[in-house]
Design a protein around this motif. Sequence first.
Motif, PDB file in Angstrom:
ATOM      1  N   UNK A   1       0.818  -1.212   0.000  1.00 15.96           N
ATOM      2  CA  UNK A   1       0.000   0.000   0.000  1.00 15.96           C
ATOM      3  C   UNK A   1       0.854   1.265   0.000  1.00 15.96           C
ATOM      4  N   UNK A   2       2.062   1.168   0.528  1.00 18.80           N
ATOM      5  CA  UNK A   2       2.921   2.344   0.643  1.00 18.80           C
ATOM      6  C   UNK A   2       3.568   2.716  -0.675  1.00 18.80           C
ATOM      7  N   UNK A   3       3.650   1.784  -1.607  1.00 20.90           N
ATOM      8  CA  UNK A   3       4.123   2.099  -2.946  1.00 20.90           C
ATOM      9  C   UNK A   3       5.510   2.695  -3.017  1.00 20.90           C
ATOM     10  N   UNK A   4       6.439   2.215  -2.180  1.00 21.87           N
ATOM     11  CA  UNK A   4       7.809   2.706  -2.237  1.00 21.87           C
ATOM     12  C   UNK A   4       8.043   4.009  -1.509  1.00 21.87           C
ATOM     13  N   UNK A   5       7.013   4.516  -0.812  1.00 20.46           N
ATOM     14  CA  UNK A   5       7.083   5.785  -0.087  1.00 20.46           C
ATOM     15  C   UNK A   5       7.290   5.494   1.398  1.00 20.46           C
ATOM     16  N   UNK A   6       8.505   5.748   1.888  1.00 23.08           N
ATOM     17  CA  UNK A   6       8.818   5.443   3.279  1.00 23.08           C
ATOM     18  C   UNK A   6       8.030   6.293   4.257  1.00 23.08           C
ATOM     19  N   UNK A   7       7.812   7.547   3.919  1.00 23.26           N
ATOM     20  CA  UNK A   7       7.058   8.429   4.816  1.00 23.26           C
ATOM     21  C   UNK A   7       5.616   7.939   4.957  1.00 23.26           C
ATOM     22  N   UNK A   8       5.046   7.512   3.843  1.00 27.84           N
ATOM     23  CA  UNK A   8       3.675   7.006   3.885  1.00 27.84           C
ATOM     24  C   UNK A   8       3.599   5.736   4.721  1.00 27.84           C
ATOM     25  N   UNK A   9       4.562   4.844   4.551  1.00 29.03           N
ATOM     26  CA  UNK A   9       4.580   3.600   5.321  1.00 29.03           C
ATOM     27  C   UNK A   9       4.572   3.883   6.817  1.00 29.03           C
ATOM     28  N   UNK A  10       5.435   4.792   7.255  1.00 30.18           N
ATOM     29  CA  UNK A  10       5.530   5.092   8.690  1.00 30.18           C
ATOM     30  C   UNK A  10       4.279   5.812   9.176  1.00 30.18           C
ATOM     31  N   UNK A  11       3.699   6.646   8.310  1.00 31.36           N
ATOM     32  CA  UNK A  11       2.461   7.339   8.696  1.00 31.36           C
ATOM     33  C   UNK A  11       1.339   6.333   8.930  1.00 31.36           C
ATOM     34  N   UNK A  12       1.201   5.368   8.032  1.00 36.93           N
ATOM     35  CA  UNK A  12       0.192   4.324   8.216  1.00 36.93           C
ATOM     36  C   UNK A  12       0.441   3.555   9.510  1.00 36.93           C
ATOM     37  N   UNK A  13       1.693   3.164   9.712  1.00 37.19           N
ATOM     38  CA  UNK A  13       2.039   2.358  10.877  1.00 37.19           C
ATOM     39  C   UNK A  13       1.796   3.128  12.171  1.00 37.19           C
ATOM     40  N   UNK A  14       2.154   4.411  12.176  1.00 36.80           N
ATOM     41  CA  UNK A  14       1.977   5.245  13.360  1.00 36.80           C
ATOM     42  C   UNK A  14       0.494   5.377  13.708  1.00 36.80           C
ATOM     43  N   UNK A  15      -0.335   5.636  12.708  1.00 39.11           N
ATOM     44  CA  UNK A  15      -1.778   5.795  12.951  1.00 39.11           C
ATOM     45  C   UNK A  15      -2.406   4.487  13.424  1.00 39.11           C
ATOM     46  N   UNK A  16      -2.000   3.380  12.790  1.00 41.06           N
ATOM     47  CA  UNK A  16      -2.525   2.076  13.202  1.00 41.06           C
ATOM     48  C   UNK A  16      -2.113   1.752  14.634  1.00 41.06           C
ATOM     49  N   UNK A  17      -0.890   2.132  15.011  1.00 43.09           N
ATOM     50  CA  UNK A  17      -0.416   1.887  16.380  1.00 43.09           C
ATOM     51  C   UNK A  17      -1.230   2.686  17.396  1.00 43.09           C
ATOM     52  N   UNK A  18      -1.592   3.914  17.046  1.00 43.92           N
ATOM     53  CA  UNK A  18      -2.389   4.743  17.955  1.00 43.92           C
ATOM     54  C   UNK A  18      -3.761   4.128  18.208  1.00 43.92           C
ATOM     55  N   UNK A  19      -4.263   3.398  17.206  1.00 38.49           N
ATOM     56  CA  UNK A  19      -5.584   2.762  17.346  1.00 38.49           C
ATOM     57  C   UNK A  19      -5.493   1.299  17.782  1.00 38.49           C
ATOM     58  N   UNK A  20      -4.256   0.833  17.999  1.00 33.42           N
ATOM     59  CA  UNK A  20      -4.054  -0.562  18.366  1.00 33.42           C
ATOM     60  C   UNK A  20      -4.448  -0.867  19.807  1.00 33.42           C
ATOM     61  N   UNK A  21      -4.309  -2.128  20.196  1.00 37.93           N
ATOM     62  CA  UNK A  21      -4.663  -2.578  21.547  1.00 37.93           C
ATOM     63  C   UNK A  21      -3.415  -3.098  22.256  1.00 37.93           C
ATOM     64  N   UNK A  22      -3.356  -2.891  23.552  1.00 41.87           N
ATOM     65  CA  UNK A  22      -2.246  -3.399  24.355  1.00 41.87           C
ATOM     66  C   UNK A  22      -2.769  -4.492  25.282  1.00 41.87           C
ATOM     67  N   UNK A  23      -2.215  -5.664  25.142  1.00 46.33           N
ATOM     68  CA  UNK A  23      -2.583  -6.803  25.988  1.00 46.33           C
ATOM     69  C   UNK A  23      -1.316  -7.507  26.441  1.00 46.33           C
ATOM     70  N   UNK A  24      -1.164  -7.647  27.763  1.00 48.19           N
ATOM     71  CA  UNK A  24       0.002  -8.338  28.328  1.00 48.19           C
ATOM     72  C   UNK A  24       1.304  -7.774  27.763  1.00 48.19           C
ATOM     73  N   UNK A  25       1.397  -6.441  27.792  1.00 49.63           N
ATOM     74  CA  UNK A  25       2.600  -5.724  27.321  1.00 49.63           C
ATOM     75  C   UNK A  25       2.913  -6.064  25.849  1.00 49.63           C
ATOM     76  N   UNK A  26       1.868  -6.338  25.096  1.00 50.62           N
ATOM     77  CA  UNK A  26       2.002  -6.568  23.661  1.00 50.62           C
ATOM     78  C   UNK A  26       1.108  -5.571  22.928  1.00 50.62           C
ATOM     79  N   UNK A  27       1.671  -4.847  21.958  1.00 52.72           N
ATOM     80  CA  UNK A  27       0.912  -3.905  21.147  1.00 52.72           C
ATOM     81  C   UNK A  27       0.426  -4.642  19.900  1.00 52.72           C
ATOM     82  N   UNK A  28      -0.887  -4.718  19.739  1.00 55.04           N
ATOM     83  CA  UNK A  28      -1.494  -5.426  18.610  1.00 55.04           C
ATOM     84  C   UNK A  28      -1.965  -4.392  17.589  1.00 55.04           C
TER      85      UNK A  28
END
Length: 397
Positions: free
Chosen positions: A185-212
């Motif tokens: 989905x990032x299409x060779x764009x590193x900034x886009x890749x990290x932006x997606x990952x950062x946003x997904x992490x903010x909406x992720x869940x933490x269980x037993x010290x694991x970020x899902x």
Amino acid sequence: MRLYELIEPQKIEDIVGQEHLLGDNTPLSKIIESGEFESIIFVGPPGTGKTTLAKLIGKKLSLPFHRLHGAATSVNEIKNIAEVSKHYGRPSIIFIDEIHRFNKTQQDLLLKVIDEKHSFVIGASTENPYFSLTPAMRSRSFLFEFKPLNNEAMLILIERAYNVLREKYGVKEISFLEKDKLIQLSGGDGRRLIKFLDTAAQLGKIEDRKLIISLNDIDELVHNLVYSRDEHYDLLSAMIKSIRGSDPDAALVWCFKLVNCGFAVEDIFRRLFVSASEDIGNAYPDAVIFVNSAFNAFLNVGVPEGYIILAHAVTFLASCPKSNKSYLAYKKVKDYLQKNDPYPPINICHNSNGYKYPFDSGEFVKQNYFDGDEKFYIPSEYGFESKIKERLKRLWG
């Protein structure tokens, strides 16, 4: 700070995906090491490290770094930077993002800055800026092409992001099963890749010290961002097809939606040049000359007034008579030469005694110019080309 800023390389050696430029003994590496250059231009897709490398060059050479944007920089800003550098007797680095947007006046001032050695110039563009740079600016510039980040480079960025995310969320482990999908989905764009990952992490869940983390949480964001890049191609296609279809109103709509989406006007003009020959051709031979004049006028005037000139060019092309016969002739002769290796008839070879000078017979005399029977150019009956057709029929039968 944003995740992308937190994992930004601190050394040139940390930049990934551009080994062809930054490997041992490459020309760019040697230029950076020596610190001896006038102007360097980086060309490549977004998120491939152009701005990062420019900043790191400034850091390596211990020079003041000034970041400008081609669409929002005044002549006075360049003058002020040059004056400060001159006052302190120490050169600086002027980094210009989207340098292809600089008009002739701005480029002439840059030449003066370069020649007086007050500053080094580094330009960056997602499009090849040689189309819009003056000959003098081109002669002073080295151009280096950045490639989209490959899978290996993307995986390195993801691992770097993991290190920051573990500390940020206080977890020991990160569960993310969609790396391949994210890279695609990032299409060779590193900034886009990290932006997606950062946003997904903010909406992720933490269980037993694991970020899902899951991309499902940002489906709409991913769709909108990926679509916005593809939309440029659809809008360009719609504009050109509207011009080809002689609909100036539709052509204006798609042209200025491109402008509103941030598409460079210079790149719109590049497509207009092609359309003037491909879709209009000899039906109105002066169309390409008109577009060239309009483009030069746009560069001299700048925006926003230059948009009036762009609208003039688009409505003119859309209203012209149309013919693709010269374009079809090009395709036919290209195919022919792939299969054949013709040689000129003896009468038109160099120093041939059999050549008949047309002006000895008025303006035309029948003789053999090509041994084949193929017909590549067949004029249409539209616009000025109808007169071309009449003349060729009268001369050749």
